[in-house]
Scaffold this motif. Structure first.
Motif, PDB file in Angstrom:
ATOM      1  N   GLY A  71       1.563  45.084  -2.596  1.00  0.00           N
ATOM      2  CA  GLY A  71       1.786  44.321  -1.374  1.00  0.00           C
ATOM      3  C   GLY A  71       3.196  43.775  -1.382  1.00  0.00           C
ATOM      4  O   GLY A  71       3.978  44.022  -2.303  1.00  0.00           O
ATOM      5  N   SER A  72       3.512  43.003  -0.355  1.00  0.00           N
ATOM      6  CA  SER A  72       4.843  42.393  -0.314  1.00  0.00           C
ATOM      7  C   SER A  72       5.006  41.339  -1.398  1.00  0.00           C
ATOM      8  O   SER A  72       6.128  41.013  -1.798  1.00  0.00           O
ATOM      9  CB  SER A  72       5.103  41.785   1.067  1.00  0.00           C
ATOM     10  OG  SER A  72       4.064  40.879   1.413  1.00  0.00           O
ATOM     11  N   THR A  73       3.884  40.807  -1.902  1.00  0.00           N
ATOM     12  CA  THR A  73       3.866  39.902  -3.051  1.00  0.00           C
ATOM     13  C   THR A  73       2.714  40.351  -3.959  1.00  0.00           C
ATOM     14  O   THR A  73       1.783  41.019  -3.494  1.00  0.00           O
ATOM     15  CB  THR A  73       3.646  38.433  -2.628  1.00  0.00           C
ATOM     16  OG1 THR A  73       2.410  38.346  -1.906  1.00  0.00           O
ATOM     17  CG2 THR A  73       4.797  37.949  -1.745  1.00  0.00           C
ATOM     18  N   PRO A  74       2.757  40.003  -5.259  1.00  0.00           N
ATOM     19  CA  PRO A  74       1.719  40.498  -6.179  1.00  0.00           C
ATOM     20  C   PRO A  74       0.296  40.162  -5.747  1.00  0.00           C
ATOM     21  O   PRO A  74      -0.617  40.993  -5.924  1.00  0.00           O
ATOM     22  CB  PRO A  74       2.078  39.815  -7.503  1.00  0.00           C
ATOM     23  CG  PRO A  74       3.558  39.620  -7.427  1.00  0.00           C
ATOM     24  CD  PRO A  74       3.840  39.290  -5.982  1.00  0.00           C
ATOM     25  N   ASP A 113       4.006  51.719  -5.563  1.00  0.00           N
ATOM     26  CA  ASP A 113       4.885  51.060  -4.602  1.00  0.00           C
ATOM     27  C   ASP A 113       4.640  51.631  -3.205  1.00  0.00           C
ATOM     28  O   ASP A 113       4.854  52.827  -2.977  1.00  0.00           O
ATOM     29  CB  ASP A 113       6.341  51.268  -5.025  1.00  0.00           C
ATOM     30  CG  ASP A 113       7.330  50.466  -4.198  1.00  0.00           C
ATOM     31  OD1 ASP A 113       6.967  49.981  -3.098  1.00  0.00           O
ATOM     32  OD2 ASP A 113       8.488  50.337  -4.638  1.00  0.00           O
ATOM     33  N   TYR A 114       4.184  50.787  -2.286  1.00  0.00           N
ATOM     34  CA  TYR A 114       3.866  51.260  -0.934  1.00  0.00           C
ATOM     35  C   TYR A 114       5.096  51.793  -0.204  1.00  0.00           C
ATOM     36  O   TYR A 114       4.974  52.514   0.794  1.00  0.00           O
ATOM     37  CB  TYR A 114       3.219  50.142  -0.106  1.00  0.00           C
ATOM     38  CG  TYR A 114       4.183  49.059   0.338  1.00  0.00           C
ATOM     39  CD1 TYR A 114       4.864  49.163   1.549  1.00  0.00           C
ATOM     40  CD2 TYR A 114       4.422  47.932  -0.441  1.00  0.00           C
ATOM     41  CE1 TYR A 114       5.762  48.179   1.959  1.00  0.00           C
ATOM     42  CE2 TYR A 114       5.306  46.956  -0.051  1.00  0.00           C
ATOM     43  CZ  TYR A 114       5.974  47.082   1.162  1.00  0.00           C
ATOM     44  OH  TYR A 114       6.862  46.110   1.554  1.00  0.00           O
ATOM     45  N   ALA A 134       2.719  53.301   5.918  1.00  0.00           N
ATOM     46  CA  ALA A 134       2.097  53.265   7.240  1.00  0.00           C
ATOM     47  C   ALA A 134       2.520  51.968   7.923  1.00  0.00           C
ATOM     48  O   ALA A 134       2.999  51.039   7.263  1.00  0.00           O
ATOM     49  CB  ALA A 134       0.579  53.336   7.121  1.00  0.00           C
ATOM     50  N   ILE A 135       2.348  51.897   9.217  1.00  0.00           N
ATOM     51  CA  ILE A 135       2.724  50.697   9.963  1.00  0.00           C
ATOM     52  C   ILE A 135       1.443  50.053  10.476  1.00  0.00           C
ATOM     53  O   ILE A 135       0.802  50.554  11.412  1.00  0.00           O
ATOM     54  CB  ILE A 135       3.671  51.028  11.127  1.00  0.00           C
ATOM     55  CG1 ILE A 135       4.940  51.697  10.588  1.00  0.00           C
ATOM     56  CG2 ILE A 135       4.023  49.770  11.911  1.00  0.00           C
ATOM     57  CD1 ILE A 135       5.894  52.172  11.657  1.00  0.00           C
ATOM     58  N   HIS A 136       1.049  48.949   9.825  1.00  0.00           N
ATOM     59  CA  HIS A 136      -0.218  48.299  10.175  1.00  0.00           C
ATOM     60  C   HIS A 136      -0.236  46.895   9.589  1.00  0.00           C
ATOM     61  O   HIS A 136      -0.187  46.727   8.366  1.00  0.00           O
ATOM     62  CB  HIS A 136      -1.385  49.111   9.620  1.00  0.00           C
ATOM     63  CG  HIS A 136      -2.732  48.517   9.892  1.00  0.00           C
ATOM     64  ND1 HIS A 136      -3.206  48.280  11.154  1.00  0.00           N
ATOM     65  CD2 HIS A 136      -3.717  48.107   9.048  1.00  0.00           C
ATOM     66  CE1 HIS A 136      -4.406  47.760  11.094  1.00  0.00           C
ATOM     67  NE2 HIS A 136      -4.751  47.644   9.808  1.00  0.00           N
ATOM     68  N   SER A 137      -0.298  45.899  10.429  1.00  0.00           N
ATOM     69  CA  SER A 137      -0.389  44.501   9.995  1.00  0.00           C
ATOM     70  C   SER A 137       0.735  44.160   9.027  1.00  0.00           C
ATOM     71  O   SER A 137       1.901  44.289   9.369  1.00  0.00           O
ATOM     72  CB  SER A 137      -1.761  44.209   9.383  1.00  0.00           C
ATOM     73  OG  SER A 137      -2.777  44.448  10.345  1.00  0.00           O
ATOM     74  N   LEU A 138       0.386  43.751   7.797  1.00  0.00           N
ATOM     75  CA  LEU A 138       1.392  43.386   6.803  1.00  0.00           C
ATOM     76  C   LEU A 138       1.977  44.615   6.122  1.00  0.00           C
ATOM     77  O   LEU A 138       1.414  45.697   6.184  1.00  0.00           O
ATOM     78  CB  LEU A 138       0.759  42.492   5.729  1.00  0.00           C
ATOM     79  CG  LEU A 138       0.152  41.171   6.164  1.00  0.00           C
ATOM     80  CD1 LEU A 138      -0.534  40.506   4.967  1.00  0.00           C
ATOM     81  CD2 LEU A 138       1.206  40.252   6.744  1.00  0.00           C
ATOM     82  N   ASP A 139       3.096  44.410   5.423  1.00  0.00           N
ATOM     83  CA  ASP A 139       3.605  45.465   4.555  1.00  0.00           C
ATOM     84  C   ASP A 139       2.556  45.772   3.485  1.00  0.00           C
ATOM     85  O   ASP A 139       1.869  44.875   2.997  1.00  0.00           O
ATOM     86  CB  ASP A 139       4.898  45.021   3.870  1.00  0.00           C
ATOM     87  CG  ASP A 139       6.073  44.972   4.818  1.00  0.00           C
ATOM     88  OD1 ASP A 139       5.986  45.604   5.892  1.00  0.00           O
ATOM     89  OD2 ASP A 139       7.060  44.300   4.496  1.00  0.00           O
TER      90      ASP A 139
END
Length: 204
Positions: A71-74, A113-114, A134-139
């Motif tokens: 995620g964008s954070t752990p 890593d996304y 993909a582009i959906h809600s959060l990173d």
């Protein structure tokens, strides 16, 4: 649920209700040990607990493997999700441990890593699985492709149309892509006004 001619089996997402559908297929659960998560919304991973315990009870005596994005954070990544799930049903796991081969209760998390673009996240027995953003809600959301024996399957997950999907899903033999009805049709189907429809879509 993807089953290849070489006997390999893969699950792409395991959302709420997925286990009912899977049981109706009557598969060999002892061989279902690989889950690839496109993102961590409950409608895409909410039945992972049921799969973990259910397949253990049904003869899977080796670890189950969870492949999912950072995620964008752990705390928003796949490792944190699996650890929190295990804590949530620790009592269930404890009651099975010792009564069943312990290895079946183990979960091996393969977090990647996304942000990778068409990078290999799995490669064994002639099977190659790649992911891209993909582009959906959060990173942290991804799409996948699976290639085997000259065939290509693409799993979009939840995503808006985007440059990665257009490029990396080319030449797919089969592609799965979630979609919604147009706004007016969706509102009419559920009996919503358009304001409520907009709130639902923006939160999905």
């Amino acid at each position: 649920f993807v089953e290849l001619g070489n006997g390999e089996k893969f699950l792409f997402d395991i959302g709420l209700g997925a286990m009912n559908n899977l049981f109706s297929l009557r598969p060999d659960f002892s061989k279902i040990d690989k889950v690839f998560a496109s993102h961590l919304h409950v409608d895409h991973v909410g039945d992972f607990m049921g799969l973990h315990i259910g397949s253990w009870l049904s003869g899977r005596y080796t670890p189950i493997h969870f492949y999912g994005p950072t995620g964008s954070t752990p705390e928003l990544g796949s490792k944190a999700f699996v650890e929190a799930m295990k804590q949530g049903y620790a009592w269930d796991i404890a009651t099975r441990t010792g009564a069943l081969p312990d290895a079946g209760g183990h979960i091996e998390v393969h977090e990647f890593d996304y942000r990778q673009e068409n990078e290999i996240v799995y490669q064994e027995n002639g099977v190659t699985i790649r992911s891209w953003p993909a582009i959906h809600s959060l990173d942290g959301s991804v799409s996948f492709s699976l290639e085997w024996n000259g065939l290509k399957y693409v799993f979009g997950g939840d995503t808006y149309p985007n440059k990665w999907y257009m490029e990396f899903a080319k030449d797919a033999d089969v592609a799965s892509l979630e979609s919604f009805l147009p706004p007016e049709a969706l509102a009419a189907y559920f009996g919503w006004d358009l304001d409520r429809k907009s709130t639902r879509l923006n939160s999905s």
